[in-house]
Design an enzyme around this catalytic site. Structure first.
Site, PDB file in Angstrom:
ATOM      1  N   LYS A  22       0.796  -1.075   0.071  1.00 56.06           N
ATOM      2  CA  LYS A  22      -0.107  -0.097  -0.115  1.00 56.06           C
ATOM      3  C   LYS A  22       0.810   1.214  -0.002  1.00 56.06           C
ATOM      4  O   LYS A  22       0.581   2.157  -0.764  1.00 56.06           O
ATOM      5  CB  LYS A  22      -1.036  -0.153   1.270  1.00 56.06           C
ATOM      6  CG  LYS A  22      -1.590   1.244   1.348  1.00 56.06           C
ATOM      7  CD  LYS A  22      -2.453   1.322   2.779  1.00 56.06           C
ATOM      8  CE  LYS A  22      -1.935   1.805   3.965  1.00 56.06           C
ATOM      9  NZ  LYS A  22      -1.614   3.316   4.183  1.00 56.06           N
ATOM     10  N   ASN A  23       1.905   1.621   0.987  1.00 55.85           N
ATOM     11  CA  ASN A  23       2.532   2.623   1.058  1.00 55.85           C
ATOM     12  C   ASN A  23       3.548   2.700  -0.268  1.00 55.85           C
ATOM     13  O   ASN A  23       4.324   3.961  -0.283  1.00 55.85           O
ATOM     14  CB  ASN A  23       3.336   2.597   2.318  1.00 55.85           C
ATOM     15  CG  ASN A  23       2.243   3.008   3.700  1.00 55.85           C
ATOM     16  OD1 ASN A  23       1.277   3.102   3.311  1.00 55.85           O
ATOM     17  ND2 ASN A  23       2.851   2.546   4.728  1.00 55.85           N
ATOM     18  N   ARG A  92      -4.860  10.134   4.390  1.00 51.44           N
ATOM     19  CA  ARG A  92      -3.932  11.078   4.468  1.00 51.44           C
ATOM     20  C   ARG A  92      -3.053  11.111   3.314  1.00 51.44           C
ATOM     21  O   ARG A  92      -2.798  12.514   2.817  1.00 51.44           O
ATOM     22  CB  ARG A  92      -3.324  11.111   5.657  1.00 51.44           C
ATOM     23  CG  ARG A  92      -4.213  11.311   6.933  1.00 51.44           C
ATOM     24  CD  ARG A  92      -3.135  11.056   8.166  1.00 51.44           C
ATOM     25  NE  ARG A  92      -2.050  12.019   7.987  1.00 51.44           N
ATOM     26  CZ  ARG A  92      -2.000  13.254   8.346  1.00 51.44           C
ATOM     27  NH1 ARG A  92      -3.119  13.715   8.799  1.00 51.44           N
ATOM     28  NH2 ARG A  92      -0.960  13.625   8.198  1.00 51.44           N
ATOM     29  N   CYS A 116      -5.513  12.502  13.241  1.00 52.30           N
ATOM     30  CA  CYS A 116      -6.147  11.094  12.935  1.00 52.30           C
ATOM     31  C   CYS A 116      -6.038  10.455  14.135  1.00 52.30           C
ATOM     32  O   CYS A 116      -5.246  10.944  15.210  1.00 52.30           O
ATOM     33  CB  CYS A 116      -5.671  10.290  11.805  1.00 52.30           C
ATOM     34  SG  CYS A 116      -4.188   9.811  11.873  1.00 52.30           S
ATOM     35  N   ARG A 121       0.001  14.622  13.222  1.00 54.63           N
ATOM     36  CA  ARG A 121       0.365  14.296  11.793  1.00 54.63           C
ATOM     37  C   ARG A 121       0.462  15.692  10.846  1.00 54.63           C
ATOM     38  O   ARG A 121      -0.445  15.678   9.737  1.00 54.63           O
ATOM     39  CB  ARG A 121      -0.366  13.009  11.331  1.00 54.63           C
ATOM     40  CG  ARG A 121      -0.575  11.934  11.903  1.00 54.63           C
ATOM     41  CD  ARG A 121      -0.730  10.826  11.203  1.00 54.63           C
ATOM     42  NE  ARG A 121      -0.084  10.263  10.325  1.00 54.63           N
ATOM     43  CZ  ARG A 121      -0.542   9.134   9.515  1.00 54.63           C
ATOM     44  NH1 ARG A 121      -1.636   8.433   9.821  1.00 54.63           N
ATOM     45  NH2 ARG A 121       0.479   8.669   8.785  1.00 54.63           N
ATOM     46  N   ASP A 305       4.341   0.714  12.209  1.00 49.90           N
ATOM     47  CA  ASP A 305       3.419   0.088  11.493  1.00 49.90           C
ATOM     48  C   ASP A 305       3.194  -1.269  12.000  1.00 49.90           C
ATOM     49  O   ASP A 305       2.190  -2.023  11.454  1.00 49.90           O
ATOM     50  CB  ASP A 305       3.355   0.190   9.895  1.00 49.90           C
ATOM     51  CG  ASP A 305       2.722   1.404   9.436  1.00 49.90           C
ATOM     52  OD1 ASP A 305       2.503   2.410  10.203  1.00 49.90           O
ATOM     53  OD2 ASP A 305       3.030   1.922   8.438  1.00 49.90           O
ATOM     54  N   ARG A 397      -8.669  -0.635   4.412  1.00 47.96           N
ATOM     55  CA  ARG A 397      -7.697   0.456   3.906  1.00 47.96           C
ATOM     56  C   ARG A 397      -6.537   0.004   3.598  1.00 47.96           C
ATOM     57  O   ARG A 397      -6.118   0.311   2.461  1.00 47.96           O
ATOM     58  CB  ARG A 397      -7.799   1.453   4.935  1.00 47.96           C
ATOM     59  CG  ARG A 397      -9.015   2.508   4.865  1.00 47.96           C
ATOM     60  CD  ARG A 397      -8.553   3.781   5.751  1.00 47.96           C
ATOM     61  NE  ARG A 397      -6.944   4.095   5.409  1.00 47.96           N
ATOM     62  CZ  ARG A 397      -6.138   4.653   6.327  1.00 47.96           C
ATOM     63  NH1 ARG A 397      -6.322   4.605   7.503  1.00 47.96           N
ATOM     64  NH2 ARG A 397      -4.731   4.578   5.862  1.00 47.96           N
TER      65      ARG A 397
END
Ligand code: UD1
Length: 418
Positions: A22-23, A92, A116, A121, A305, A397
């Site tokens: 994802k990132n 974000r 969040c 952030r 994470d 997500r």
């Protein structure tokens, strides 16, 4: 809304494949705004955040086709360099369009992302970077309005703090600018390195001149690319931890162990048993899980994470561990939920003290953010009895077919409507 029912106590067994990261895919998608040529991205995970990014890029004028795991994006013209609140609010990482838009259009209006569940952030370091390259930034009615006379111009910028998306945003902007930029104290996460790879394929000239220092020679034009997204190291870590806690023997395919050194090292100290196999890792359930302290840090340190999933494991470890979160100030929301399952956790500022208990018990649970929801799922797998995890949208997500993958390993998990 959907919830996940988890019946604990089943030993996991079988093979699971890790999806594209994802990132990594989100910044790569944003980079397509830097060119009017076609860009092809392979191994794209089917995630809610990826869908949000496609919506945002379409809104900006991109033509996108997404079949199976291949995405083709072409932004012939940017319609209007504007990212509305509704799209930025839900993700974000939408802020990643800011750098490419300023560089390509000389103007951008992007909603300020709010705080969040895991902390405030801010994006001040992204904005200061753009200012250093010559942009004039204004905040008006919740929007960042960035303008530049002519083109962005290369300069030297020192990131006061290591920021992943901040680094990505400024690298993208500097790649399509005039002159040379030197960025100091950049993030070195594998996802940043992969974005640099993609930008090089587009024709950018980016060189690491010292550790955490990049030199970027700005280009007038960048071209299209074809790129295969790397496997998700956080998803891999999540499956490795779950398999250590409740696995019999699980083959995890598409794991880049070189991206997971800090995690694997720590898990070994805790008694995890695994060995390399072709393109992956074979993980056996641990005979005994030992409590070990951990502190999160920017890559190559232990990833924030994975902190929540690690905490789930520490709740049933032998002994006491201290988990220190140094990246995000409020990232212990999962502790209260784990406590509802019988975990013994005391949170003191940025430290959580976890005393291992004999067993967790199933309970109704509430997910607060993406990684917290993964931590609750794996705790529930290890618990006695049934758990119900609400607000499953957090999980969707960032984890592709998480429940399906767990079911394929024998877990008893299913979705219900709430
Ligand atoms: C990215 C990851 C996220 C991960 C995080 C840390 C993506 C899409 N998300 O988030 O999964 O948890 O890195 O590894 O890649 N900060 C500032 N000012 C800024 C920017 C950041 O003070 O302008 C602070 C943050 O509040 C935080 C720290 O810097 O305390 C690191 O955050 P950052 O690396 O920017 O996280 P993200 O890029 O948002």
């Amino acid at each position: 809304m959907e919830a996940l029912i988890v019946e604990g106590g089943v030993r996991l067994k079988g093979t699971v494949r890790i999806s594209g990261a994802k990132n990594a895919v989100l910044p790569i998608m944003a980079a397509t705004l830097l060119t009017d040529e076609e860009c092809i991205i392979e191994n794209v995970p089917n995630l809610r955040d990826v869908a949000t990014m496609t919506q945002l890029l379409s809104f900006l004028g991109a033509d996108i086709s997404w079949e199976e795991d291949v995405m083709r994006i072409r932004v012939k013209d940017v319609k209007e360099p504007f990212a509305p609140y509704d799209l930025v609010r839900t993700m974000r990482a939408s802020v990643l369009v800011l750098g490419p838009l300023i560089a390509r259009c000389g103007f951008a209006k992007v909603s300020m992302p709010g705080g969040c569940a895991i902390g405030e952030r801010p994006i001040n370091l992204h904005l200061r970077g753009f200012e250093t390259l010559g942009a004039v930034i204004d905040i008006d009615s919740g929007y960042v309005i960035a303008k530049v006379e002519g083109k962005l111009t290369g300069n030297r910028y020192v990131f006061e703090k290591v920021t992943v998306t901040g680094t990505e945003n400024v690298i993208m902007a500097a790649s399509l600018s005039e002159g040379e930029t030197v960025l100091v104290n950049v993030a070195e996460e594998p996802e940043v390195v992969e974005l640099i790879d993609v930008l090089r394929k587009m024709g950018a000239e980016i060189e690491e001149i010292e550790p955490r220092v990049l030199r970027i020679s700005g280009k007038e034009k960048l071209g299209g690319f074809r790129h295969r997204v790397m496997p998700d190291r956080i998803e891999a870590a999540t499956f490795i931890i779950a398999s250590t806690m409740v696995g019999e023997c699980v083959d995890i395919i598409d794991v880049r162990c070189e991206h997971l050194e800090a995690v694997l090292e720590k898990l070994k100290e805790c008694g995890a048993r695994f060995e390399s196999i072709d393109r992956g890792l074979k993980v056996y359930g641990a005979e005994k899980i030992l409590a070990r302290d951990v502190e999160t840090a920017p890559y190559p340190g232990f990833p924030t994470d994975v902190q929540a999933q690690y905490m789930a494991m520490m709740t049933i470890a032998e002994g006491v561990s201290i988990i220190t979160e140094t990246i995000f100030e409020k990232r212990f929301m999962h502790a209260a939920e784990l406590r509802r399952m019988g975990a013994d956790i005391v949170v003191e500022g940025q430290r959580a003290i976890v005393k291992g208990v004999k067993e967790l018990k199933g309970a109704p649970l509430m997910a607060s953010d993406l990684r917290a929801s993964a931590s609750l799922v794996i705790a529930a797998l290890a618990a006695r009895g049934v758990s119900k995890i609400s607000r499953l949208y957090h999980l969707d997500r960032g984890y592709e077919k998480f429940d399906e993958k767990l079911r394929s390993l024998g877990a008893r998990v299913w979705r219900v409507k709430e």
